[in-house]
Design a protein around this motif. Sequence first.
Motif, PDB file in Angstrom:
ATOM      1  N   ALA A 150       0.826  -1.197   0.000  1.00  0.00           N
ATOM      2  CA  ALA A 150       0.000   0.000   0.000  1.00  0.00           C
ATOM      3  C   ALA A 150       0.860   1.246   0.000  1.00  0.00           C
ATOM      4  N   LYS A 151       0.367   2.249  -0.691  1.00  0.00           N
ATOM      5  CA  LYS A 151       1.086   3.510  -0.772  1.00  0.00           C
ATOM      6  C   LYS A 151       0.829   4.337   0.482  1.00  0.00           C
ATOM      7  N   THR A 152       1.929   4.858   1.059  1.00  0.00           N
ATOM      8  CA  THR A 152       1.826   5.650   2.283  1.00  0.00           C
ATOM      9  C   THR A 152       2.022   7.124   1.973  1.00  0.00           C
ATOM     10  N   LYS A 153       1.212   7.945   2.575  1.00  0.00           N
ATOM     11  CA  LYS A 153       1.277   9.382   2.338  1.00  0.00           C
ATOM     12  C   LYS A 153       1.203  10.110   3.674  1.00  0.00           C
ATOM     13  N   THR A 154       2.033  11.139   3.809  1.00  0.00           N
ATOM     14  CA  THR A 154       2.048  11.955   5.023  1.00  0.00           C
ATOM     15  C   THR A 154       1.358  13.281   4.752  1.00  0.00           C
ATOM     16  N   THR A 155       0.430  13.628   5.621  1.00  0.00           N
ATOM     17  CA  THR A 155      -0.332  14.871   5.476  1.00  0.00           C
ATOM     18  C   THR A 155      -0.402  15.559   6.830  1.00  0.00           C
ATOM     19  N   PHE A 156      -0.561  16.870   6.795  1.00  0.00           N
ATOM     20  CA  PHE A 156      -0.657  17.673   8.023  1.00  0.00           C
ATOM     21  C   PHE A 156      -2.071  18.221   8.150  1.00  0.00           C
ATOM     22  N   PHE A 157      -2.660  18.028   9.325  1.00  0.00           N
ATOM     23  CA  PHE A 157      -4.019  18.490   9.588  1.00  0.00           C
ATOM     24  C   PHE A 157      -4.013  19.407  10.805  1.00  0.00           C
TER      25      PHE A 157
END
Length: 458
Positions: free
Chosen positions: A2-9
């Motif tokens: 699975a592709k992992t993505k980092t996001t800021f909330f």
Amino acid sequence: MAKTKTTFFCQNCGSQYSKWQGQCTSCKEWNTIAEEVIQKAEKVTWEVGEAKKAVSSRSRVAKPLKISEINSSAEARMNTQNGELNRVLGGGLVPGSLTLLGGEPGIGKSTLMLQIALQLPYKTLYVSGEESATQIKMRAERIHPDSENCYILTETKTQNIFRNIAEMEPDIVVIDSIQTLHTDYIESSAGSISQIRETTTELIKFAKETATPVILIGHITKDGNIAGPKILEHMVDTVLQFEGDRNHIYRILRANKNRFGSTNELGIYEMQGSGLREVANPSEILISKNEEDLSGTAIASTLEGMRPLMIEIQALVSTAVYGTPQRSATGYNAKRLNMILAVLEKRAGFKLGAKDVFLNVTGGISVDDPAIDLAVVAAVLSSNVDIAIDKRMCFAAEIGLAGEVRPVTRVDQRILEAEKLGFETIIISKYCKLPKETYGIQIVKVAKVHDVVKHLFA
């Protein structure tokens, strides 16, 4: 893999950013942006019997229809066996709807939902991520000790919840609370922005595809807003707010959003040791049963949403001990109280500038209806001259800056409520337009504050 993505909330408003920064540009809060890892994985569907089998949206292609071709037959609502909740929802739960209930900690959200789940004639699954099964059992024995339709599940993982749902096929699902749920498709902690959004999306998909109503209990922030992203309130069909002061026994249930009914209705409950009791006629509770004639007390006819209420206004006017007089209001706008006192000083000639004035709305509720202005005037004047007002008299009018008595909306409903509760006289504005019907109560119309003084203390 699975592709992992980092996001800021932003943990305050839910705004998303590609990189970290100190201040959120949306809500202007500092140090609320946190990194969350999002993992996109293949999602599984659930099957709840042949009649409610989940169908992939890719297998169906929506086609435009003429509005005249759409079936407009009203779908039967599910009776919650709770008259106050039915009123706020617009008649009951709509199949396939998602309802969000928010409120202060300890206000009674879990108690209300568990009480309803125990009384429902439908098979209900109560999912708790905050309490153990033993704790829920202890509360259930106090509220409603015997129920054959309520099932308790202590779980926070949505995949396990859906497996249990597929096995038992419930008619209604209650989630306590949405901030405790988490899914394997998101690699972040429970209660984070991405987890709340993803778990809510899964529940919406389940509710719409199986026509099963889902009730979510939500936490609120210190500002009084429901915790999580603002989009959470947009995603659900109904947003309910459970209000009240823990120091008082009354609770008010309001609808901030309702796709299937009015948002002007409200429900009133009384907190007791055996749970929340419905208050069918709150006017009789909010009015004291004191047999003595006391000055400084007046009855106002107000509206909470679409519901007429009779409330008691208490005022105390005394000589100021210090140089600056005190102005205090509980349950009423203090600035509006100052305005009314200025009108009495300027337009009616009452010298209240050197006196302390204390105002209280009984029952621990807050009212912002301008129709109680006239009752405030009557209570203040009654306390000032120490003459009691007839307890069979009530008021419903607004006071203007020129000292005029202004009309208020839906005055006919206020008159009928006063008549039903046994009042003999109601004082309203001279400019109110009443329907052509006969009332069993005397209606006194006044135009100025002077006319009120003459009528009360002649």
